[in-house]
Design a protein around this motif. Sequence first.
Motif, mmCIF file in Angstrom:
data_model
loop_
_atom_site.group_PDB
_atom_site.id
_atom_site.type_symbol
_atom_site.label_atom_id
_atom_site.label_comp_id
_atom_site.label_asym_id
_atom_site.label_seq_id
_atom_site.Cartn_x
_atom_site.Cartn_y
_atom_site.Cartn_z
ATOM 1 N N VAL A 45 0.804 -1.213 0.000
ATOM 2 C CA VAL A 45 0.000 0.000 0.000
ATOM 3 C C VAL A 45 0.844 1.274 0.000
ATOM 4 O O VAL A 45 0.533 2.233 -0.711
ATOM 5 C CB VAL A 45 -0.995 -0.004 1.184
ATOM 6 C CG1 VAL A 45 -0.280 0.049 2.525
ATOM 7 C CG2 VAL A 45 -1.973 1.150 1.047
ATOM 8 N N SER A 49 0.946 3.955 -2.966
ATOM 9 C CA SER A 49 0.631 5.363 -2.676
ATOM 10 C C SER A 49 1.724 6.286 -3.206
ATOM 11 O O SER A 49 1.442 7.354 -3.763
ATOM 12 C CB SER A 49 0.474 5.571 -1.166
ATOM 13 O OG SER A 49 -0.546 4.743 -0.652
ATOM 14 N N PHE A 68 -3.892 3.536 -8.599
ATOM 15 C CA PHE A 68 -4.774 3.647 -7.438
ATOM 16 C C PHE A 68 -5.890 2.597 -7.472
ATOM 17 O O PHE A 68 -6.160 1.921 -6.478
ATOM 18 C CB PHE A 68 -5.370 5.054 -7.404
ATOM 19 C CG PHE A 68 -6.337 5.294 -6.272
ATOM 20 C CD1 PHE A 68 -5.880 5.487 -4.985
ATOM 21 C CD2 PHE A 68 -7.706 5.327 -6.515
ATOM 22 C CE1 PHE A 68 -6.775 5.709 -3.937
ATOM 23 C CE2 PHE A 68 -8.602 5.544 -5.481
ATOM 24 C CZ PHE A 68 -8.134 5.742 -4.192
ATOM 25 N N LEU A 71 -4.787 -1.018 -6.598
ATOM 26 C CA LEU A 71 -4.307 -1.341 -5.253
ATOM 27 C C LEU A 71 -5.254 -2.322 -4.559
ATOM 28 O O LEU A 71 -6.459 -2.068 -4.475
ATOM 29 C CB LEU A 71 -4.191 -0.065 -4.409
ATOM 30 C CG LEU A 71 -2.990 0.843 -4.669
ATOM 31 C CD1 LEU A 71 -3.109 2.129 -3.862
ATOM 32 C CD2 LEU A 71 -1.696 0.122 -4.322
ATOM 33 N N ARG A 74 -6.231 0.037 0.407
ATOM 34 C CA ARG A 74 -5.884 1.464 0.428
ATOM 35 C C ARG A 74 -5.936 1.982 1.857
ATOM 36 O O ARG A 74 -6.746 1.517 2.652
ATOM 37 C CB ARG A 74 -6.864 2.275 -0.437
ATOM 38 C CG ARG A 74 -6.892 1.863 -1.893
ATOM 39 C CD ARG A 74 -8.088 2.499 -2.604
ATOM 40 N NE ARG A 74 -8.265 1.908 -3.927
ATOM 41 C CZ ARG A 74 -9.418 1.865 -4.566
ATOM 42 N NH1 ARG A 74 -10.511 2.374 -4.017
ATOM 43 N NH2 ARG A 74 -9.502 1.312 -5.764
ATOM 44 N N SER A 78 -3.091 6.695 0.553
ATOM 45 C CA SER A 78 -3.441 6.406 -0.844
ATOM 46 C C SER A 78 -4.491 7.387 -1.345
ATOM 47 O O SER A 78 -4.361 7.975 -2.432
ATOM 48 C CB SER A 78 -3.994 4.987 -0.983
ATOM 49 O OG SER A 78 -3.244 4.063 -0.249
ATOM 50 N N SER A 81 -3.105 10.865 -1.707
ATOM 51 C CA SER A 81 -2.250 10.988 -2.901
ATOM 52 C C SER A 81 -3.093 11.306 -4.135
ATOM 53 O O SER A 81 -2.714 12.143 -4.966
ATOM 54 C CB SER A 81 -1.462 9.696 -3.128
ATOM 55 O OG SER A 81 -0.572 9.449 -2.069
#
Length: 586
Positions: A45, A49, A68, A71, A74, A78, A81
Motif C-alpha cells: 500500500v 501510494s 490507485f 491497489l 488502500r 493512498s 495521494s
Amino acid sequence: MRTAGVYPNHFTFSAVLPACASTSILVHGQQMHCLISKHGYEGYVFVGSALVGMYAKCHDMGLAEKVFVALPERNIVSWNSMIVGCLLNSFHVKALFLFREVRREDLFSPNQVSFSTVLSASANIRALEFGKQVHGVVVKQGLLTLSYVKNSLMDMYFKCGLFDEGALLFNSLGIENRDVIAWNVMSMGCVYNENFEEACNYLWVMKRAGISPDEASYSTALHASAHLAALDQGTLIHNQTIKSGFSTNTCIASSLITMYAKCGSLDDACRVFEEIDNPNVVCWTALIAACQQHGNGNHVIKLFEKMLADGLKPHYITFVCVISACSHTGRVEEGHAYFNSMEKVHGIIPGHEHYACMVDLLGRSGQLDEARKFIAEMPIKPNASVWGALLGACAKYGNLEMGSEVAGRLFELEPDNPGNYILLANMNAHKGKLREADHVRRLMGINRVRKEPGCSWIDVKNKSFVFTVHDKLHARTDEIYEMLKKVKELVTNKGYVPQTQFAVNSAEELKEESLWYHSEKIALAFGLLALPAGAPIRIKKNLRTCGDCHTVMMFASEIWKREIIVRDVNRFHHFRNGLCSCRDYW
C-alpha cells in the motif's frame, strides 16, 4: 541503485519515488515502476501510494488513477495521494468526489491533508456550499485548531467572496498562533475582495507582530500596490525586499515589474528586469505586458523575439500581450503570424483573450467585415470580450448597422455592463438618431444598469485628490478653474479644436464648454498648480479617457515642457513634447 547481491526492498522504493516526483522526472519514475513490478512490490500500500503521488506530480493522472484503482488495499495516504494529485492537476471536481468516497469508507477518516486539499479544490471552483459542509465536518472532528486546516478554510471563504467569514477565522487564531502562511492567506483574501489598502497594511502589521514576510507576502503586497497605482507604497515594499534579501527572487522581481508598470513608471520596471540574472518566462512576460500597457508596441515585439532567441517558451499570457501590441501598432500581418504560431509552433491552444485581440487587431485597422468573418469561423463560442472588441471597432468607424447587431448580442451576454449601452447610445447620437439614443438610455433604466461616474485622481505629497465632472469641492477650486481658463487659452493658441462629439450628454450650445469640465482636465489643472515645475503629472482615471482630453494633454505637455502620464481603464498614455506614446492609435 544497487550493488552486486544487494536488492532494493519495498522500503527503498517508497523512499526513492518521491524524489522522482519532486523533480518531475517521469521517465525515471516509470523505470522505477517497472522494477517495482518485477520484484512484486506493486501491491504494497505505501509503495502504491508513492507511485500514485509520483505520477500525479509528473502530471499523468491517467497512470496515477490506474495504479490507485489496482491497489488491493488502500489507506488514507493512498486516498490523499489521489486527492492532492487532482488538486495539482486542476481536477477540482474529481477531488471533491474522491473526498466523498473517503467519507464513505468505514476503516479510516480524512485527516488534515484531506481536509486542507479538498478545501483548496472547493475554493478554486468557488464551491461554497460544499466548502461549508467540509467546515462542519472539520468542527465535528476537532481539527479546527490545526493551522493547516484553518488556513485552507480562510482561503476557501475569501475566494468564494465571504470576506467576513474568512476574517473571523483569522482573528480567532490569536496573534501568537498566526504563522506567515496565515498572514499571507489574510492578505490575499483582501486582494480577492479588492480591499487593496488593507492588503498593503497587513505586510507592515505582520512585521510589527514579529513575523518575517516571505516571497508570497511581498508579492501580494506588491500586487495590491499595483492595483492602487500607489507608487510610494510600492517603492517602500521594494526597499524591504532588498533589505530582506529577496531582491534576486524571480517571483518578487516579476511582481515588482508589474507594480512599477501599473504605477506608471516603465523605466523602473525595465530597471528591475535588467537586474535579474536569469529571468524566467514569468519575468519576460511581466516586462512584455508592461511595455504593451504603456503603448510601446515596437519594444514588445523586440522583447518577444529576444525571449524566443534565448530559448524560453512563451505561455498563454505572453501571446495575449504580443497580439495586443500588434493590434495597437497596426501590425495586422505580424499579429496574424503570431496567432497562427501559437498552436503550430508552441503547442498553445488559443483562448478567448487571443481571439478578442485578433478581432481588435482587425477592427482597429478598419477591417470590420473581416473581423466579423473571423468571429464566425472561431472554433469556440465567442464570449463578451470578443464581441466587445468588435463593438469598439464599430464605434470607432461609425458602423451603426453592425454595431447594433453586436450590441444586441452583448446585452444578452452581459446585461449589467453599462459600457455597451453607452457605446450604442453614442453611436446613434453621432449619426443624429437622437430618438434611438434615448431609447438605449431608457433601456439602461429598465434593466437597472447604471453608468459608473467618471472620476480622476492625482497624488500630491503622498495624498490622493479625487475629481469628478464639474467638481467644485476642492479647497483650491477657484485657482483650479482659473488654471483651466489659462490651459484653454494656451492650447487654443496652439491650434486646439474642440471635439464636441465627446460631449454627447450636453445640449448643443453647451457642448464645447462642458468638455472643459471633464475630470481629467480638472486633475491636470490641479497638478499644474500643486506639483513642482518640471515634475511629472500622473493622473489616473476609472474610465476610458476621451479623445478631446487626449488632445489637450498633448498640447499641455508641449506648452509646460513636462511629462503627463494618464492611466485610464485600458492603458497608459505618456505625453511628452506634444506627442503621446500611443501615437493616436488607441
